[in-house]
Design a protein around this motif. Sequence first.
Motif, PDB file in Angstrom:
ATOM      1  N   THR A 157       0.482   4.395   1.856  1.00 29.29           N
ATOM      2  CA  THR A 157       0.514   5.349   2.965  1.00 29.29           C
ATOM      3  C   THR A 157       1.831   5.332   3.756  1.00 29.29           C
ATOM      4  O   THR A 157       2.409   6.382   4.026  1.00 29.29           O
ATOM      5  CB  THR A 157      -0.671   5.064   3.921  1.00 29.29           C
ATOM      6  N   GLU A 213      -2.202 -12.319  -2.467  1.00 25.89           N
ATOM      7  CA  GLU A 213      -3.515 -12.864  -2.105  1.00 25.89           C
ATOM      8  C   GLU A 213      -3.885 -13.978  -3.066  1.00 25.89           C
ATOM      9  O   GLU A 213      -3.276 -14.123  -4.120  1.00 25.89           O
ATOM     10  CB  GLU A 213      -4.570 -11.760  -2.192  1.00 25.89           C
ATOM     11  N   ARG A 244     -11.278  -1.869   9.859  1.00 25.32           N
ATOM     12  CA  ARG A 244     -10.433  -1.895   8.672  1.00 25.32           C
ATOM     13  C   ARG A 244      -9.331  -2.934   8.850  1.00 25.32           C
ATOM     14  O   ARG A 244      -8.969  -3.272   9.970  1.00 25.32           O
ATOM     15  CB  ARG A 244      -9.830  -0.510   8.426  1.00 25.32           C
ATOM     16  N   GLU A 290       0.867  -1.190   0.000  1.00 29.62           N
ATOM     17  CA  GLU A 290       0.000   0.000   0.000  1.00 29.62           C
ATOM     18  C   GLU A 290       0.899   1.233   0.000  1.00 29.62           C
ATOM     19  O   GLU A 290       2.129   1.108   0.136  1.00 29.62           O
ATOM     20  CB  GLU A 290      -0.928  -0.012   1.221  1.00 29.62           C
ATOM     21  N   LEU A 310      -5.980  -9.067  -6.990  1.00 26.09           N
ATOM     22  CA  LEU A 310      -4.770  -9.336  -7.759  1.00 26.09           C
ATOM     23  C   LEU A 310      -3.558  -9.309  -6.861  1.00 26.09           C
ATOM     24  O   LEU A 310      -3.621  -8.865  -5.716  1.00 26.09           O
ATOM     25  CB  LEU A 310      -4.620  -8.247  -8.836  1.00 26.09           C
ATOM     26  N   ALA A 331     -14.202  -3.749  -1.444  1.00 24.63           N
ATOM     27  CA  ALA A 331     -14.394  -2.306  -1.487  1.00 24.63           C
ATOM     28  C   ALA A 331     -13.742  -1.742  -2.744  1.00 24.63           C
ATOM     29  O   ALA A 331     -12.717  -2.230  -3.205  1.00 24.63           O
ATOM     30  CB  ALA A 331     -13.786  -1.667  -0.253  1.00 24.63           C
ATOM     31  N   GLU A 339      -3.134  11.611   0.333  1.00 21.87           N
ATOM     32  CA  GLU A 339      -2.814  11.675   1.756  1.00 21.87           C
ATOM     33  C   GLU A 339      -2.648  13.150   2.112  1.00 21.87           C
ATOM     34  O   GLU A 339      -1.915  13.864   1.431  1.00 21.87           O
ATOM     35  CB  GLU A 339      -1.512  10.935   2.092  1.00 21.87           C
ATOM     36  N   GLN A 355      -3.254   1.412  -7.290  1.00 19.59           N
ATOM     37  CA  GLN A 355      -4.060   2.318  -6.461  1.00 19.59           C
ATOM     38  C   GLN A 355      -3.876   3.750  -6.938  1.00 19.59           C
ATOM     39  O   GLN A 355      -2.801   4.136  -7.403  1.00 19.59           O
ATOM     40  CB  GLN A 355      -3.620   2.249  -4.994  1.00 19.59           C
ATOM     41  N   TYR A 366      -3.369   1.146  11.427  1.00 21.51           N
ATOM     42  CA  TYR A 366      -2.989   2.534  11.727  1.00 21.51           C
ATOM     43  C   TYR A 366      -4.153   3.506  11.866  1.00 21.51           C
ATOM     44  O   TYR A 366      -3.969   4.654  12.257  1.00 21.51           O
ATOM     45  CB  TYR A 366      -1.948   3.075  10.732  1.00 21.51           C
ATOM     46  N   TYR A 367      -5.362   3.059  11.566  1.00 21.39           N
ATOM     47  CA  TYR A 367      -6.480   4.009  11.547  1.00 21.39           C
ATOM     48  C   TYR A 367      -6.887   4.514  12.929  1.00 21.39           C
ATOM     49  O   TYR A 367      -6.804   3.793  13.929  1.00 21.39           O
ATOM     50  CB  TYR A 367      -7.697   3.389  10.863  1.00 21.39           C
ATOM     51  N   ARG A 377       0.278  -7.543  -3.210  1.00 18.69           N
ATOM     52  CA  ARG A 377      -0.172  -8.369  -2.087  1.00 18.69           C
ATOM     53  C   ARG A 377      -0.339  -9.791  -2.601  1.00 18.69           C
ATOM     54  O   ARG A 377      -1.028 -10.018  -3.601  1.00 18.69           O
ATOM     55  CB  ARG A 377      -1.513  -7.873  -1.518  1.00 18.69           C
TER      56      ARG A 377
HETATM   57  P1  HAM Z   1      -6.915  -0.892   1.579  1.00 21.65           P
HETATM   58  O1  HAM Z   1      -8.311  -0.923   2.063  1.00 21.65           O
HETATM   59  O2  HAM Z   1      -6.014  -1.978   2.012  1.00 21.65           O
HETATM   60  O3  HAM Z   1      -6.329   0.512   2.052  1.00 21.65           O
HETATM   61  O4  HAM Z   1      -6.878  -0.820   0.001  1.00 21.65           O
HETATM   62  C1  HAM Z   1      -7.524   0.219  -0.702  1.00 21.65           C
HETATM   63  C2  HAM Z   1      -8.126  -0.298  -1.989  1.00 21.65           C
HETATM   64  O5  HAM Z   1      -7.148  -0.965  -2.778  1.00 21.65           O
HETATM   65  C3  HAM Z   1      -9.191  -1.368  -1.792  1.00 21.65           C
HETATM   66  O6  HAM Z   1     -10.435  -0.781  -1.486  1.00 21.65           O
HETATM   67  C4  HAM Z   1      -9.204  -2.039  -3.157  1.00 21.65           C
HETATM   68  O7  HAM Z   1      -9.962  -1.286  -4.091  1.00 21.65           O
HETATM   69  C5  HAM Z   1      -7.750  -1.992  -3.557  1.00 21.65           C
HETATM   70  N1  HAM Z   1      -7.106  -3.290  -3.284  1.00 21.65           N
HETATM   71  C6  HAM Z   1      -6.580  -3.729  -2.144  1.00 21.65           C
HETATM   72  N2  HAM Z   1      -6.081  -4.970  -2.271  1.00 21.65           N
HETATM   73  C7  HAM Z   1      -6.305  -5.342  -3.553  1.00 21.65           C
HETATM   74  C8  HAM Z   1      -6.022  -6.509  -4.333  1.00 21.65           C
HETATM   75  N3  HAM Z   1      -5.364  -7.572  -3.830  1.00 21.65           N
HETATM   76  N4  HAM Z   1      -6.393  -6.521  -5.630  1.00 21.65           N
HETATM   77  C9  HAM Z   1      -7.040  -5.465  -6.186  1.00 21.65           C
HETATM   78  N5  HAM Z   1      -7.316  -4.339  -5.494  1.00 21.65           N
HETATM   79  C10 HAM Z   1      -6.967  -4.264  -4.208  1.00 21.65           C
HETATM   80  C11 HAM Z   1      -5.075   0.962   1.814  1.00 21.65           C
HETATM   81  O8  HAM Z   1      -4.303   0.426   1.048  1.00 21.65           O
HETATM   82  C12 HAM Z   1      -4.760   2.260   2.525  1.00 21.65           C
HETATM   83  N6  HAM Z   1      -3.359   2.632   2.242  1.00 21.65           N
HETATM   84  C13 HAM Z   1      -5.726   3.366   2.107  1.00 21.65           C
HETATM   85  C14 HAM Z   1      -5.434   4.636   2.815  1.00 21.65           C
HETATM   86  C15 HAM Z   1      -4.752   5.706   2.354  1.00 21.65           C
HETATM   87  N7  HAM Z   1      -5.782   4.923   4.060  1.00 21.65           N
HETATM   88  C16 HAM Z   1      -5.329   6.134   4.394  1.00 21.65           C
HETATM   89  N8  HAM Z   1      -4.700   6.610   3.342  1.00 21.65           N
END
Ligand code: HAM
Length: 422
Positions: free
Chosen positions: A83, A114, A257, A81, A121, A279, A130, A126, A261-262, A112
């Motif tokens: 952040t 997964e 979540r 991610e 994926l 989401a 921020e 993304q 960190y939230y 990731r």
């Molecule tokens: P997150 O909820 O882990 O938050 O991921 C944000 C978005 O990334 C998810 O809602 C989804 O759309 C997409 N996403 C996550 N994992 C996958 C995956 N394996 N494949 C496809 N899409 C994925 C964060 O990453 C935080 N950094 C968000 C944030 C920014 N919070 C504060 N600032």
Amino acid sequence: VKFQRLRGTHDIVGKDAELFRKVESAAREIFPVFDFEEIRTPVIEEKELFTRALGAETDVVQKEMYEFEDRSKTKVALRPEGTAGIVRAYLENHLDKTRGLCKFYYLGPMFRSERPQAGRLRQFHQIGVEALGTDSPFSDAEVLHGLVLFLNRVGAAGFTVKLNNLGTFEERRQFKEKLKSYFEPKRHSLCEDCRRRLEQNVFRILDCKTDSCRSVIQKSPLMADHLTAASRDHDAHVRRLLKQSGIAYEEDPRMVRGLDYYTKTVFEVSHPKLGAQDALAAGGRYDHLIEQFGGSPRGAVGFAVGVERLAMCLAPQAEHEPGRGGSIFVATLGEAALEKGFELLSALRESQLHAAMDFEAKSLKSQMRSADKSSARFVVILGEDELRKKQAVVKDMQSGNQEETALADLVAFFKKKVSAHA
Ligand code: HAM
């Protein structure tokens, strides 16, 4: 040997590349309007950065990070991610001291490990923002406004914003005990996973989708009833501001979540075209992370949209229509014309005109087919006859009209055409 892409990765090409470009340029248009500037941080970071920021007990850190020891024996990870890296960059570049408030947007790949499936994926993308160095509820509202405008602009209408408040770490620590004492006597009604969560991370129980657990969860105590006045005020202010900006949201008082960190405001965006568990975007406040990374205590808030999931929510892209592009295709007949045609092609490009040619094609027919495929608007036809007369035939693929133009005037001729069509 024949190579294949790794599971859970994608080649972005053709219509997908076009869609990515569209979505990325919308981000580049909208976020600067909110005074967010672009930041690009490395895809690879020290592993510890993520363990600390996201939490050692989270799924992302425990099961999903691409991590390895590099040649200098440093433990590194591909970023799961954005952040954590941005907070590091904020502090490492002393932006906390020189600027204080920093507002960034970013786009790029995340990793990731997964189990791959639709919308999940191993390399995904993304787009996020921020706002660092701010405790203000106005920032929460600003960030959410940016998210909603962006989603509307790219055409993802139909989404729902769900909102909750998780309180501070301290409030959450106390609430955790409340949750534990609520779930403990009902342990026998919980699934096996949740019984484990009871010891390890009781908040994750709230996320369980098992029917038997759901009925227990439905009556569990609410975070909202365990907030201090400061957190409650923040929450009320954010909600007021959202109403003011006309941003519709739903309360989701048991939303938790997957990252640790939230604090306070958290939100998720869902869309009917995605499964209930997935989401489209998510984010919130993380008021302790800057301090955790050695800065002075200062709040921050942001979100990230998953681009592949966003693509699933958009209407299908229209097929190319022949003649719709603004480009020029140069078709030639004979060796001498090919040489002259290449010279002309280069001259067009020197003048910033989108021009193409098929060096392999022999017949005019096959060259016209190539022109169609590239949805060229004009075709320049250059044969031996034309060469002798120092002229070319220009065919307008939309109207079907043909006219003869002197070779020497062709670049000027197209510059005029293209500006007339622009
Ligand atoms: P997150 O909820 O882990 O938050 O991921 C944000 C978005 O990334 C998810 O809602 C989804 O759309 C997409 N996403 C996550 N994992 C996958 C995956 N394996 N494949 C496809 N899409 C994925 C964060 O990453 C935080 N950094 C968000 C944030 C920014 N919070 C504060 N600032």
